[in-house]
Design a protein around this motif. Structure first.
Motif, PDB file in Angstrom:
ATOM      1  N   LEU A 118      16.046  37.996  64.107  1.00 44.47           N
ATOM      2  CA  LEU A 118      16.351  38.003  62.687  1.00 44.47           C
ATOM      3  C   LEU A 118      15.750  36.788  61.982  1.00 44.47           C
ATOM      4  N   ALA A 119      15.685  35.648  62.691  1.00 40.81           N
ATOM      5  CA  ALA A 119      15.094  34.425  62.138  1.00 40.81           C
ATOM      6  C   ALA A 119      13.598  34.358  62.391  1.00 40.81           C
ATOM      7  N   SER A 155      20.628  32.717  60.243  1.00 39.25           N
ATOM      8  CA  SER A 155      19.374  33.229  60.797  1.00 39.25           C
ATOM      9  C   SER A 155      18.556  33.940  59.724  1.00 39.25           C
ATOM     10  N   LEU A 156      19.227  34.750  58.939  1.00 39.96           N
ATOM     11  CA  LEU A 156      18.547  35.490  57.875  1.00 39.96           C
ATOM     12  C   LEU A 156      17.932  34.544  56.847  1.00 39.96           C
ATOM     13  N   GLY A 159      15.019  32.549  58.312  1.00 38.14           N
ATOM     14  CA  GLY A 159      13.850  33.407  58.489  1.00 38.14           C
ATOM     15  C   GLY A 159      13.167  33.756  57.182  1.00 38.14           C
ATOM     16  N   SER A 160      13.966  34.073  56.160  1.00 35.85           N
ATOM     17  CA  SER A 160      13.376  34.477  54.878  1.00 35.85           C
ATOM     18  C   SER A 160      12.739  33.304  54.145  1.00 35.85           C
ATOM     19  N   MET A 161      13.360  32.113  54.199  1.00 37.85           N
ATOM     20  CA  MET A 161      12.811  30.956  53.490  1.00 37.85           C
ATOM     21  C   MET A 161      11.527  30.454  54.136  1.00 37.85           C
ATOM     22  N   LEU A 162      11.499  30.391  55.460  1.00 34.18           N
ATOM     23  CA  LEU A 162      10.304  29.897  56.141  1.00 34.18           C
ATOM     24  C   LEU A 162       9.165  30.910  56.072  1.00 34.18           C
ATOM     25  N   ARG A 163       9.514  32.180  56.141  1.00 31.79           N
ATOM     26  CA  ARG A 163       8.470  33.215  56.162  1.00 31.79           C
ATOM     27  C   ARG A 163       7.724  33.295  54.837  1.00 31.79           C
ATOM     28  N   GLU A 164       8.362  32.851  53.749  1.00 28.80           N
ATOM     29  CA  GLU A 164       7.697  32.899  52.449  1.00 28.80           C
ATOM     30  C   GLU A 164       6.450  32.028  52.400  1.00 28.80           C
ATOM     31  N   ILE A 220      20.557  43.801  52.997  1.00 29.02           N
ATOM     32  CA  ILE A 220      19.138  43.478  53.180  1.00 29.02           C
ATOM     33  C   ILE A 220      18.796  43.385  54.667  1.00 29.02           C
ATOM     34  N   VAL A 221      19.664  42.724  55.436  1.00 28.42           N
ATOM     35  CA  VAL A 221      19.432  42.608  56.880  1.00 28.42           C
ATOM     36  C   VAL A 221      19.392  43.992  57.521  1.00 28.42           C
ATOM     37  N   SER A 222      20.341  44.839  57.137  1.00 29.52           N
ATOM     38  CA  SER A 222      20.397  46.187  57.721  1.00 29.52           C
ATOM     39  C   SER A 222      19.138  46.979  57.377  1.00 29.52           C
TER      40      SER A 222
END
Length: 665
Positions: A118-119, A155-156, A159-164, A220-222
């Motif tokens: 997830l991260a 984790s979410l 993952g979302s902040m770094l992936r941007e 969003i995770v789902s």
């Protein structure tokens, strides 16, 4: 001032003022002078204030009147709670802790692998994060029931902040460095809050905003897991509801029926076991064992059918061994430093909020105390240490803690047992996960986060507090349709806005006498309460300071105008006295005192008496130091509203009696 007088009420119905009192009213009451607090030096006042702000729990009380050697022992036990519960440990507790530890390990292993995914981290990082942090927490933590490890929300968000800004597929090394660095900064932030005893900062994230944030994040995770459940290869990196759904249907040619059948079959199985455990708490072990059982069963099926040849992705090789050091991977400079710090602080706040809330919840069920500041330091130190041992952000997990509690854990030893089970897995059992389908991880994640959607809680917010519901739904929609970060920002902004509304627009209420008593209550609340003729009694339900003093001044003047208009319309006596009930005014600053002074002058010009009732010690002390006390005088400040009404009514007895006769005639 000492004297006696009678309270005047309902006097328009009678001719004689003295006989106007109802039979149950207590005869002449004694009027008491309001005493000033004992004088304190500036240093004493500052010390008391700092103690109330930073040390409300008086953490050093246990060291009082103790010999030196005992103080040393207590100091070690305070800093390292393991010495406290360890010195009292008995073998009859071991069985319960071992059973609890093994039970949560069966849940932590598949969840650790899933949450790492997830991260956007390698699955092995999830296992690393389920080994070192629980060991550190068992030494420093004060909760007996908290089960430590990776959690879905942190984790979410990570993952979302770094992936941007960094792609985990194109730059996996840099992404891993940023994850460890963000974990380190999260730990520094958490430990600093605990050390400086600033835990109240976390309270700015209200439960209502967190409810909406977690509900939106869970959806969003789902939806993100549809990539794994449907077998989609090309999937959007965005987190919004619309981009995710567009990606799902635009890539429908990539849907694999084998993956869909396996994924939804195990998803139904996990949801059913979750429902069984919720409806029958004694069967908690059913949902606790379900994730590991799903992993084992799906791995066997995958191995037997060679699932990878039929379009079902598998985890593949996992590196055996214990956590490798990662201190050399931490970034303290460069263009990504700001991203690491920002991600660390946000994930740190979220994980800290969840960890402390979970710890306090289960502590209350077992009737023991959890020190919030010590918990912050424990969680912060374990994340700092974890970042140097290939771990990412961890905290107390609600799902694992609930399983730990229901399994009968007695001490933090259950975390040590869980860590030992994870260690054995990493040393000897990792090859068994080679054929584990990735679709199972998606099903486990969906099952875990679906519990974050609390519809009953949202409905309750709507019934109890509409502003809280607005905060909740705004955060929910912000996460769902914009982004996780924006949704969290909306949650914080609305929380602060709510605080500002309460601060700058405090409640004021007109009060009346409850017949047969000397109590004065809000007329809108107590229908049986009655106005006292010629008096306007107002309750101020807030401290008075620069942020609200002008509003209070305008609101009080409006109350007076409205009451005068009502008195003329009802043919009642005009206002002779205004009583401000100051019981809820916990403090007042110079702006607030200036406001009282201005009101006093304004009403004096209109021949209306302004008196204060129920002032607390801090308010009286400041009024005395500023000179406002002398402006009101001993006949302008009373201990209770009843005494104020009684004293002032005696001064206006003749005027009130003439009004009674005029109405009677």
């Amino acid at each position: 001032m000492v004297g006696s007088s009678k309270r005047v009420e309902n006097f328009p119905d009678v001719v004689d003022l003295e006989s106007s009192l109802p039979p149950s009213t207590i005869p002449p009451m004694e009027i008491h002078r309001v005493s000033l607090p004992q004088k304190k030096t500036t240093l004493q006042s500052l010390k008391q204030r700092l103690n109330e702000v930073f040390f409300p729990d008086d953490p050093l009380h246990q060291f009082k009147n103790q010999p030196f050697f005992r103080k040393v022992i207590l100091g070690f036990q305070y800093l390292f709670p393991i010495f406290q519960w360890g010195s009292e440990y008995r073998l009859n507790l071991l069985k319960a802790d071992v059973v609890s530890g093994l039970t949560i390990a069966s849940l932590a292993i598949p969840q650790g692998i899933s949450y790492a995914k997830l991260a956007n981290l390698p699955p092995i990082i999830g296992l690393y994060s389920s080994f070192v942090p629980p060991l550190i927490y068992s030494i420093l933590g004060s909760s007996r029931d908290l089960a430590v490890g990776p959690v879905s929300i942190a984790s979410l968000v990570m993952g979302s902040m770094l992936r941007e800004e960094v792609s985990p597929e194109k730059e996996p090394g840099l992404y891993l460095q940023l994850a460890f660095s963000a974990t380190f900064f999260a730990g520094v932030f958490q430990a600093s809050l605990g050390f400086l005893r600033l835990g109240f900062i976390v309270d700015f994230l209200s439960k209502a905003t967190l409810l909406g944030f977690m509900g939106g994040a869970a959806i969003i995770v789902s939806l993100q897991q549809l990539k794994g459940l449907l077998g989609i290869v090309h999937f959007t990196n965005q987190m919004g509801f619309i981009p995710v759904m567009l990606s799902v249907f635009e890539n429908r040619t990539e849907w694999a029926w084998q993956t869909i059948v396996m994924g939804f079959s195990f998803l139904v199985f996990l949801l059913v076991t979750r429902h069984i455990s919720q409806s029958r708490p004694k069967l908690f072990w059913v949902s606790a064992a379900a994730p590991l059982a799903s992993v084992i069963l799906s791995t066997i099926i995958s191995f037997a059918t060679k699932a990878q040849d039929h379009g079902i992705s598998i985890i593949g090789q996992l590196q055996k061994g214990v956590n490798p050091p990662s201190a050399n991977m931490l970034l303290f400079e460069g263009s990504y430093l700001g991203l690491s710090i920002k991600t660390g602080i946000i994930t740190g706040i979220l994980s800290l909020t969840e960890g402390i809330a979970v710890g306090r919840t289960f502590a209350s069920l077992k009737n023991y105390q959890v020190d919030g500041n010590k918990e912050m330091m424990a969680i912060g130190i374990m994340n700092m240490a974890g970042s140097c041992a290939s771990c990412y952000v961890t905290t107390g997990s609600f799902s694992r803690s609930a399983v730990n509690y229901n399994a009968g854990c007695r001490t933090a030893l259950s975390n040590i047992v869980m860590a030992a089970a994870v260690l054995i897995t990493m040393l000897f059992l990792l090859p068994l996960f080679y054929y584990t389908p990735k679709v199972i991880l998606a099903a486990i994640i969906i099952t875990a986060v679906v519990g974050l959607i609390d519809l009953h809680g949202m409905i309750r917010l709507w019934k109890v507090d509409k502003l809280d519901f607005l905060a909740c739904i705004s955060a929910f929609l912000g996460v769902l349709f914009i982004s996780v970060q924006i949704g969290l920002a909306i949650a914080v902004v609305i929380s602060i806005f709510k605080i500002l509304v309460h601060v700058t627009r405090p409640n004021t209420a007109i009060m009346g006498n409850v017949p047969g008593t000397q109590s004065y209550r809000n007329l809108a609340h107590y229908k049986e309460a009655t106005r006292v003729p010629a008096f306007l009694i107002l309750g101020i339900e807030s401290p008075i300071y620069f942020a609200n003093c002008m509003y209070l001044q305008e609101r009080i003047l409006r109350w007076v105008r409205e009451e005068e208009e009502r008195a003329i319309k009802m043919n009642e006596s005009s206002i002779k006295c205004i009583v401000l009930d100051m019981a809820a005014v916990t403090t007042i600053d110079t702006s607030g005192m200036d406001t009282l002074s201005e009101l006093k002058k304004t009403f004096d010009k209109r021949s209306i008496e302004l008196v204060l009732a129920n002032p607390v010690g801090d308010v009286t002390e400041r009024m005395n130091q500023s000179g406002i006390w002398e402006q009101f005088g001993s006949e302008g400040i009373y201990m209770t509203v009843a005494e104020a009404v009684a004293a002032v009514s005696s001064m206006y007895k003749d005027q009130l009696r003439s009004h009674v006769f005029s109405i009677e005639q």
